[in-house]
Motif scaffolding. Structure first.
Motif, PDB file in Angstrom:
ATOM      1  N   ARG A  33       9.493  67.516  32.282  1.00 33.59           N
ATOM      2  CA  ARG A  33       9.072  68.889  32.615  1.00 33.59           C
ATOM      3  C   ARG A  33       7.578  68.938  32.888  1.00 33.59           C
ATOM      4  O   ARG A  33       7.138  69.454  33.908  1.00 33.59           O
ATOM      5  N   MET A  73      17.394  63.406  28.345  1.00 31.41           N
ATOM      6  CA  MET A  73      16.963  63.090  26.978  1.00 31.41           C
ATOM      7  C   MET A  73      15.961  64.127  26.484  1.00 31.41           C
ATOM      8  O   MET A  73      14.819  63.797  26.151  1.00 31.41           O
ATOM      9  N   GLY A 100      22.158  62.287  26.527  1.00 38.05           N
ATOM     10  CA  GLY A 100      21.964  61.301  25.458  1.00 38.05           C
ATOM     11  C   GLY A 100      21.367  61.899  24.197  1.00 38.05           C
ATOM     12  O   GLY A 100      21.065  61.182  23.251  1.00 38.05           O
ATOM     13  N   ILE A 127      23.716  58.209  21.067  1.00 37.67           N
ATOM     14  CA  ILE A 127      22.830  57.040  21.106  1.00 37.67           C
ATOM     15  C   ILE A 127      22.208  56.890  19.730  1.00 37.67           C
ATOM     16  O   ILE A 127      21.598  57.832  19.225  1.00 37.67           O
TER      17      ILE A 127
HETATM   18  P1  NDP Z   1      12.437  65.665  21.519  1.00 37.49           P
HETATM   19  O1  NDP Z   1      13.707  66.040  20.905  1.00 37.49           O
HETATM   20  O2  NDP Z   1      11.187  65.826  20.723  1.00 37.49           O
HETATM   21  O3  NDP Z   1      12.298  66.458  22.911  1.00 37.49           O
HETATM   22  C1  NDP Z   1      11.128  66.386  23.703  1.00 37.49           C
HETATM   23  C2  NDP Z   1      11.486  66.332  25.155  1.00 37.49           C
HETATM   24  O4  NDP Z   1      12.265  67.480  25.531  1.00 37.49           O
HETATM   25  C3  NDP Z   1      10.256  66.337  26.035  1.00 37.49           C
HETATM   26  O5  NDP Z   1      10.480  65.496  27.129  1.00 37.49           O
HETATM   27  C4  NDP Z   1      10.170  67.803  26.455  1.00 37.49           C
HETATM   28  O6  NDP Z   1       9.449  68.008  27.629  1.00 37.49           O
HETATM   29  C5  NDP Z   1      11.614  68.112  26.647  1.00 37.49           C
HETATM   30  N1  NDP Z   1      11.918  69.538  26.642  1.00 37.49           N
HETATM   31  C6  NDP Z   1      11.903  70.380  25.581  1.00 37.49           C
HETATM   32  N2  NDP Z   1      12.241  71.630  25.959  1.00 37.49           N
HETATM   33  C7  NDP Z   1      12.501  71.576  27.293  1.00 37.49           C
HETATM   34  C8  NDP Z   1      12.933  72.528  28.256  1.00 37.49           C
HETATM   35  N3  NDP Z   1      13.188  73.790  27.912  1.00 37.49           N
HETATM   36  N4  NDP Z   1      13.084  72.125  29.527  1.00 37.49           N
HETATM   37  C9  NDP Z   1      12.849  70.833  29.881  1.00 37.49           C
HETATM   38  N5  NDP Z   1      12.460  69.888  29.020  1.00 37.49           N
HETATM   39  C10 NDP Z   1      12.291  70.246  27.735  1.00 37.49           C
HETATM   40  O7  NDP Z   1      12.494  64.144  22.064  1.00 37.49           O
HETATM   41  P2  NDP Z   1      13.121  62.818  21.421  1.00 37.49           P
HETATM   42  O8  NDP Z   1      12.780  61.753  22.378  1.00 37.49           O
HETATM   43  O9  NDP Z   1      12.757  62.634  19.998  1.00 37.49           O
HETATM   44  O10 NDP Z   1      14.705  63.071  21.443  1.00 37.49           O
HETATM   45  C11 NDP Z   1      15.395  63.361  22.636  1.00 37.49           C
HETATM   46  C12 NDP Z   1      16.848  63.620  22.293  1.00 37.49           C
HETATM   47  O11 NDP Z   1      17.409  62.450  21.724  1.00 37.49           O
HETATM   48  C13 NDP Z   1      17.066  64.747  21.281  1.00 37.49           C
HETATM   49  O12 NDP Z   1      18.236  65.440  21.598  1.00 37.49           O
HETATM   50  C14 NDP Z   1      17.258  63.999  19.990  1.00 37.49           C
HETATM   51  O13 NDP Z   1      18.015  64.732  19.047  1.00 37.49           O
HETATM   52  C15 NDP Z   1      17.983  62.758  20.460  1.00 37.49           C
HETATM   53  N6  NDP Z   1      17.850  61.582  19.616  1.00 37.49           N
HETATM   54  C16 NDP Z   1      16.702  61.274  18.988  1.00 37.49           C
HETATM   55  C17 NDP Z   1      16.601  60.157  18.190  1.00 37.49           C
HETATM   56  C18 NDP Z   1      15.318  59.830  17.552  1.00 37.49           C
HETATM   57  O14 NDP Z   1      15.293  58.874  16.760  1.00 37.49           O
HETATM   58  N7  NDP Z   1      14.241  60.554  17.836  1.00 37.49           N
HETATM   59  C19 NDP Z   1      17.729  59.262  17.991  1.00 37.49           C
HETATM   60  C20 NDP Z   1      18.872  59.606  18.748  1.00 37.49           C
HETATM   61  C21 NDP Z   1      18.929  60.731  19.505  1.00 37.49           C
HETATM   62  P3  NDP Z   1       7.851  68.287  27.603  1.00 37.49           P
HETATM   63  O15 NDP Z   1       7.214  66.943  27.505  1.00 37.49           O
HETATM   64  O16 NDP Z   1       7.574  68.967  28.895  1.00 37.49           O
HETATM   65  O17 NDP Z   1       7.578  69.150  26.406  1.00 37.49           O
END
Ligand code: NDP
Length: 476
Positions: A33, A73, A100, A127
């Protein structure tokens, strides 16, 4: 476009997944984004492979080969819906959207239906493995259509963890199956961690071992049947000393466990399906209790902090008893989790291969363990196994450990160390194989106050006793 696959959402997970794909030789279109994350990814890791940066979602879609495959993601919940809505307007029939994130499987089912009606494939994908796994090989649990897996499978299998030459990735089943299995994986992870925590507590408070000594115990355990990632890192955490105070790290951490929700979801779904997942439920409730600091302080004030007094005499023997109790309780927790997957698979018509789930959890994910290979063998030997506890190997393991298990639970009770995971697992094991359960009395009571009827052991039919009218029995 020329990119093989796209990733949108380049925070920790998405960024590492994109790098993993690029390192495996795929041309990866990357989008976020806010463009700064995309730029940072390219600045830091652009030399690791073939990245195609995209400023907008439309650019991302335009840079992809057909049928297009986009991995989403982003934060679970509303942000995921927002991104899907944007993508749907840009994609064409046959294209694939892979979620994912940690979505609830019911959301995945809803999204899959909507996209299917537009000719798109929606692939809810669990994942596991955290940040490190996403980069070096996670365990991947894709749901969605079999057709989508023909396109995505080879790519996902190549970036997944590999064990004995087999990828920790397989098509779990249609629509929400992948996210359901990932949810239960997390529930089992809760149960496993609770059992490890109880083992530590017993070794420390009932047997008087120091954290550094317990770290050594876990290190030893990790070379046997208990060999697993969680046991390995337990030794690391218990052996760690706080730099600021010189005290064991475990003593300077606030004892209030947090949770993000997947354990709770698992228990909620188990309640709906009527599957007893007592190990996972005890783990979720133990975390909830720990977090109720005010109530705990009040109880300490009113009741005193310590209850039991019994101490362990033979430490070495007790350590071995706890090892066996931990293994037996773990078998119960996994048996219950697999029961839940089987029940959901039947209810939703997913056709999940339980042995294949054990296979893809052997590597990459948080519950990876040697003993998952035993589970794989058990279900591949007999896909209709009524319970993991019935399998020859596991029945033997639990029977061998039974006496130790009872001694540990008795010691926990007498020494006042709470062991809800150990004791409820033992109760489950005793109830499951009981000749007669007191459920007969429960049925009698239900018939007495509510005329709810009962069945008899000696005759077919449904019966009711006229409790206030001479206690004659009427049957149908
Ligand atoms: P986050 O859950 O912290 O999400 C951040 C990302 O989401 C950024 O790229 C952000 O963009 C984007 N984002 C948030 N709101 C919006 C929106 N309204 N429109 C578009 N983009 C948006 O990131 P993680 O990498 O920690 O996790 C990603 C996913 O993977 C989550 O669903 C999480 O639950 C899952 N997951 C996480 C694990 C982990 O160990 N962290 C393990 C397995 C799954 P911007 O940069 O613009 O803010």
């Amino acid at each position: 476009g020329t990119a093989r696959i796209g990733v949108t959402g380049l925070a920790t997970m998405g960024g590492n997944l994109a790098r993993n794909l690029a390192r495996h030789g795929y041309r990866v279109a990357v989008h976020n984004r806010s463009m700064t994350r995309t730029q940072t990814l390219l600045d830091k890791h652009g030399d690791e492979g073939d990245f195609v940066p995209a400023e907008s979602m439309a650019d991302l879609v335009a840079s992809l080969q057909r049928p297009r495959q986009v991995i989403v993601m982003v934060k679970a919940g509303q942000p995921t819906d927002a991104v899907i809505d944007e993508l749907v307007e840009l994609l064409e029939p046959g294209d694939m959207v892979v979620d994912g994130g940690n979505a609830h499987f019911a959301d995945t089912r809803r999204r899959e239906t909507v996209l299917r009606e537009r000719g798109l494939h929606f692939v809810g994908t669990g994942i596991s493995g955290g940040e490190e796994g996403a980069l070096n090989g996670p365990s991947i649990m894709p749901g969605g259509s079999a057709e989508s897996y023909q396109h995505l499978g080879p790519v996902l299998e190549s970036i997944a963890a590999q064990v004995d030459g087999q990828p920790c990735c397989t098509h779990v089943g249609p629509d929400g199956a992948g996210h359901f299995v990932k949810m239960v994986h997390n529930g089992i992870e809760y149960a496993d961690m609770q059992l490890i925590a109880e083992s530590y507590d017993l070794l420390r408070r009932a047997a008087g071992l120091e954290p550094a000594e317990i770290a050594e115990v876990f290190r030893t355990w990790n070379s046997g049947d208990l060999e697993s990632y969680l046991v390995e890192i337990t030794a690391e955490v218990l052996g760690h000393v706080d730099a600021a105070t010189g005290r064991p790290f475990v003593d300077v951490v606030a004892d209030e466990a947090e949770q993000k929700g997947t354990g709770r979801w698992t228990v909620q779904e188990a309640l709906e399906l009527g599957i007893p997942v007592t190990g996972i439920a005890e783990a979720v409730f133990a975390r909830s209790l720990s977090a109720r600091a005010g109530q705990r302080a009040a109880a300490r004030g009113a009741l005193g902090a310590s209850s039991g007094t019994a101490k362990v005499g033979d430490r070495q023997a007790f350590v071995e008893d706890v090892r066996q109790a931990l293994y037996a309780s773990k078998v119960v927790a996994y048996a219950q989790g697999f029961d839940q997957i089987r029940a959901a698979s039947e209810f939703y018509g997913w056709g999940i291969d339980l042995g294949a789930m054990a296979t893809i959890w052997r590597g990459g994910c948080i519950i990876r363990a040697r003993f998952l290979d035993r589970i794989r063998q058990a279900y591949h030997g007999n896909a209709d196994l009524p319970s993991l506890l019935v399998d020859d190997y596991f029945a033997g393991a639990v029977s061998d450990g039974e006496a130790a298990w009872r001694r540990v639970v008795a010691t926990a009770v007498e020494s006042g160390v709470p062991a809800p995971g150990f004791s409820s697992a033992l109760a489950y094991h005793d109830a499951l194989r009981a000749e007669r359960l007191p459920a007969a009395l429960v049925q009698g009571l239900r018939d007495f106050f509510g005329a709810h009827t009962y069945r008899r052991v000696d005759r077919d039919g449904v019966f009711h006793t006229l409790w206030s009218e001479g206690r004659t029995e009427i049957g149908t």
